[in-house]
Scaffold this active site. Structure first.
Site, mmCIF file in Angstrom:
data_model
loop_
_atom_site.group_PDB
_atom_site.id
_atom_site.type_symbol
_atom_site.label_atom_id
_atom_site.label_comp_id
_atom_site.label_asym_id
_atom_site.label_seq_id
_atom_site.Cartn_x
_atom_site.Cartn_y
_atom_site.Cartn_z
ATOM 1 N N HIS A 1 -3.328 5.996 3.719
ATOM 2 C CA HIS A 1 -4.143 4.928 3.182
ATOM 3 C C HIS A 1 -3.857 3.655 3.880
ATOM 4 O O HIS A 1 -4.547 2.920 4.323
ATOM 5 C CB HIS A 1 -4.277 4.816 1.597
ATOM 6 C CG HIS A 1 -5.174 3.687 1.211
ATOM 7 N ND1 HIS A 1 -4.963 2.796 0.764
ATOM 8 C CD2 HIS A 1 -6.690 4.108 0.691
ATOM 9 C CE1 HIS A 1 -5.893 1.860 0.122
ATOM 10 N NE2 HIS A 1 -6.835 2.846 0.089
ATOM 11 N N SER B 1 -11.080 -0.425 -0.213
ATOM 12 C CA SER B 1 -9.825 -0.738 0.212
ATOM 13 C C SER B 1 -10.344 -1.070 1.672
ATOM 14 O O SER B 1 -9.167 -1.553 2.463
ATOM 15 C CB SER B 1 -9.144 0.628 0.135
ATOM 16 O OG SER B 1 -8.831 0.648 -0.949
ATOM 17 N N ASP C 1 0.711 -1.131 0.044
ATOM 18 C CA ASP C 1 -0.208 0.034 0.051
ATOM 19 C C ASP C 1 0.779 1.261 0.137
ATOM 20 O O ASP C 1 2.066 1.299 -0.783
ATOM 21 C CB ASP C 1 -0.915 -0.067 1.115
ATOM 22 C CG ASP C 1 -2.247 0.525 1.161
ATOM 23 O OD1 ASP C 1 -2.335 1.735 0.811
ATOM 24 O OD2 ASP C 1 -3.318 -0.194 1.143
ATOM 25 N N ASN D 1 -13.397 0.745 -6.795
ATOM 26 C CA ASN D 1 -14.448 1.933 -6.366
ATOM 27 C C ASN D 1 -15.086 2.342 -7.487
ATOM 28 O O ASN D 1 -15.331 3.514 -7.515
ATOM 29 C CB ASN D 1 -14.010 2.830 -5.329
ATOM 30 C CG ASN D 1 -13.133 2.301 -4.266
ATOM 31 O OD1 ASN D 1 -13.816 1.242 -3.511
ATOM 32 N ND2 ASN D 1 -12.157 2.936 -3.584
#
Lengths: 556, 66
Positions: free
Chosen positions: A244, A411, A203, A336
């Site tokens: 994130h 996520s 990530d 998304n």
């Protein structure tokens, strides 16, 4: 209660009707004036009725057995009230003299939990003389100590199913983490916490350490981590300059029951932070492929990738295949895009592609869907700031601040699945396909596989815990080719047959024929369409009542 | 940024093909947190694809009536 009473009454009336029917045909069988054909018919009917009864009872027994199959012996902490003891699992090689020195240092006395636990260095200590704050401080000190494998409050345990509530962590913001009880985490934690399982988070990095003005995430202090790597700068640090990755890692293994912030699903797992996305939230296929290889070669058992792109590439596909071949479970966010077309790498068959549901258990407005979806998990869903409570709350760093924020996205759904995968790995599930099968077979079923795959993640069922399970409302299963329909037919069929047999086909009156046919059709409809059992019971009760009246009514 | 005309959309699509970019105007091998740059998981805001491209590549909008 009423349904049970009706059911009992119905069975009683059915038994009476059955006995009367048997009596009538037994008499025919023994009646010297009856013709041979009538006696053969009576014998055949008696045999048929007996077989039907035995079969129905056997079916009932099977149904009861399947209900009883749910595990009943799991233990759960009974209460989160301040305990009088703490329990500490020291490293096995630690000497008893060293533990004695700790006694003096900490002002408590560690005793073996049992004679058998001495070798394991599993110790308990009385702490009733300490204040709640001092107990928390003591536990925090012990958890930081490298000689300690685990330290916790020594809760009273009780058999699940008793009135005792399931354990909940003491993290003050746990109550805002609606997604954890929704997937049955309190029950799942009674079985496993993911201890020792390594989960790679590929990530934006994870804020385990401060980086210049950016602090370390405060609620990852007790979380174990290993082998960080930044594939963008090629160095063995994985600072998070976005937020994130830290948020995602928190869902998997936030420091839990530390009296601070939030909880994590597999909170005793070890995170391997691998940075492939920049502070802007994007990265390259090649870095991601490198990170997947690195994770597989360095002991990761689960990989979470809350990232993706519209196109795959041979190098990415090969990396995923490599990890899969090394028995690593690869969990990915579906995307998304609010449209059909699962992103890569989630779309590769080796990956577990996760779509997102909101608090209602329905697909979120933003989630990508498609044929490749393996299962769905909570990803949060809100459309205005005052609904942020419906997001997924975790600790992260944002704009150089340590914050707790509710985010939403696939996520956030993916690490829910990765966390539960880590729990399964700790339980001994071997390899990605065993984990995938367990996740899918225990998911809360939903109708549309393109949106939900096999259903919504159910952590409690996945790890075999009973008690409070998923709170997502499952659609009632349709009664179709399951244990229920032979049971229904078995019980429904015989009173119908009994009416015919009691009075004989020749003497069957038109109204009775109509009534029994309607009853049989009703039973079949109930069996195949899942109409509420109450209606079926009422019908049975009515029929049994009519049967009794027909048998006992005054003869002319 | 106001509405984007079909003419400008066509121009952007042509530019994506000419420059061998992905549908978001980035290099083809770009991957994103959450799988798309158009949805902000922190704020919940969604941005239109053409708006996103024009924000990153303002020269594409230069000289257009938009």
């Amino acid at each position: 209660m009423l349904i049970r009473l009706l059911s009992l009454l119905w069975r009683l009336l059915n038994l009476i009707g059955f006995a009367l029917s048997l009596r009538r045909w037994w008499r025919t069988l023994r009646d010297d004036q009856a013709s041979r054909q009538e006696r053969y018919a009576a014998a055949g009917i008696l045999l048929f009725m007996t077989a039907l009864l035995v079969w129905s009872v056997a079916q009932l027994g099977n149904a009861r057995a399947s209900l009883d199959r749910a595990p009943q012996v799991a233990v759960a902490p009974a209460a989160a009230a301040s305990p009088d003891q703490i329990v500490v699992d020291f490293r096995d090689e630690l000497s008893l003299a060293a533990i004695d020195r700790l006694d003096d240092q900490l002002g408590v006395r560690f005793e073996p939990n049992s004679p058998e636990s001495l070798d394991e260095r599993l110790m308990v200590a009385e702490v009733r003389h300490l204040s709640a704050a001092a107990r928390s401080e003591l536990l925090a000190t012990l958890r930081r100590d490298a000689r300690v494998e685990a330290a916790d409050e020594n809760f009273t345990m009780s058999v699940l199913g008793s009135a005792a509530p399931l354990w909940e962590p003491n993290d003050p913001r746990y109550k805002e983490q609606w997604s954890f009880p929704a997937i049955g985490m309190p029950a799942a934690w009674t079985k496993t916490t993911g201890k020792g399982v390594v989960v790679a988070v590929i990530d934006t990095g994870v804020a385990f350490e401060a980086d210049g003005k950016t602090p370390a995430a405060s609620d990852l202090k007790q979380t174990r981590w290993t082998k960080p790597y930044d594939f963008i700068r090629n160095k063995a640090k994985a600072y998070d300059d976005h937020g994130h990755g830290t948020h995602v890692a928190g869902t998997i293994a936030q420091s839990t029951n530390n009296g601070h912030g939030c909880a994590g699903i597999a909170y005793e797992a070890t995170i391997m932070p691998l940075k492939v996305l920049s502070g802007g939230g994007s990265g390259t296929l090649s870095d991601i492929a490198d990170a997947i290889h690195f994770a597989a070669d360095n002991g990761a058992q689960v990989i979470n990738m809350s990232l993706g792109g519209p196109r795959g590439a041979a190098v990415l596909a090969q990396a995923v295949r490599y990890a899969h071949a090394r028995r690593v479970v690869v969990v990915c966010a579906a995307g998304n895009t609010a449209s059909e077309g699962v992103c890569y790498p989630a779309a590769y068959p080796e990956c577990i592609a996760v779509s997102a549901v909101g608090p209602s258990g329905e697909l979120t407005f933003y989630s990508t869907y498609g044929n490749e979806i393996c299962l769905a998990a909570p990803g949060g869903e809100y459309r205005s700031p005052d609904e942020r409570g419906n997001g997924i709350l975790q600790n992260t760093v944002f704009q150089q601040k340590d914050v707790f924020e509710a985010w939403q996205g696939t996520s956030m759904a993916s690490p829910h699945v990765a966390g539960v995968a880590a729990l399964l790995v700790q339980q001994g599930f071997q390899g990605p396909e065993a984990v995938r099968l367990q996740l899918r077979s225990t998911a809360t079923k939903k109708d549309d596989p393109k949106k939900y795959g096999a259903g919504v993640l159910n952590a409690a069922k996945a790890v075999g815990a009973s008690g409070a399970e998923s709170t997502f409302v499952a659609r009632p299963p349709r009664v179709r080719g399951t244990t229920w329909w032979p049971l229904l037919l078995g019980f429904a069929g015989w009173p119908y047959g009994a009416v015919l047999l009691l009075f004989g086909i020749r003497r069957l009156r038109p109204l009775l024929a109509l009534g029994t046919t309607a009853f049989a059709v009703g039973c079949l409809t109930a069996a195949f369409s899942g109409v509420a059992g109450a209606l079926w019971l009422v019908l049975n009760g009515l029929l049994a009542g009519a049967l009794g009246w027909l048998v006992w009514r005054p003869r002319r | 940024m106001g509405s984007i005309s079909s003419k400008l959309r066509s121009k952007i699509e042509q530019w994506l093909r000419d420059e061998d970019r992905n549908e978001y105007g980035d290099p083809r091998d770009t991957m994103y947190a959450g799988g798309t740059p158009l949805f902000d998981e922190r704020t919940g805001r969604t941005v239109d694809r053409y708006t996103y491209i024009l924000q990153k590549h303002p020269h594409l909008g230069a000289g257009s009536e938009d």
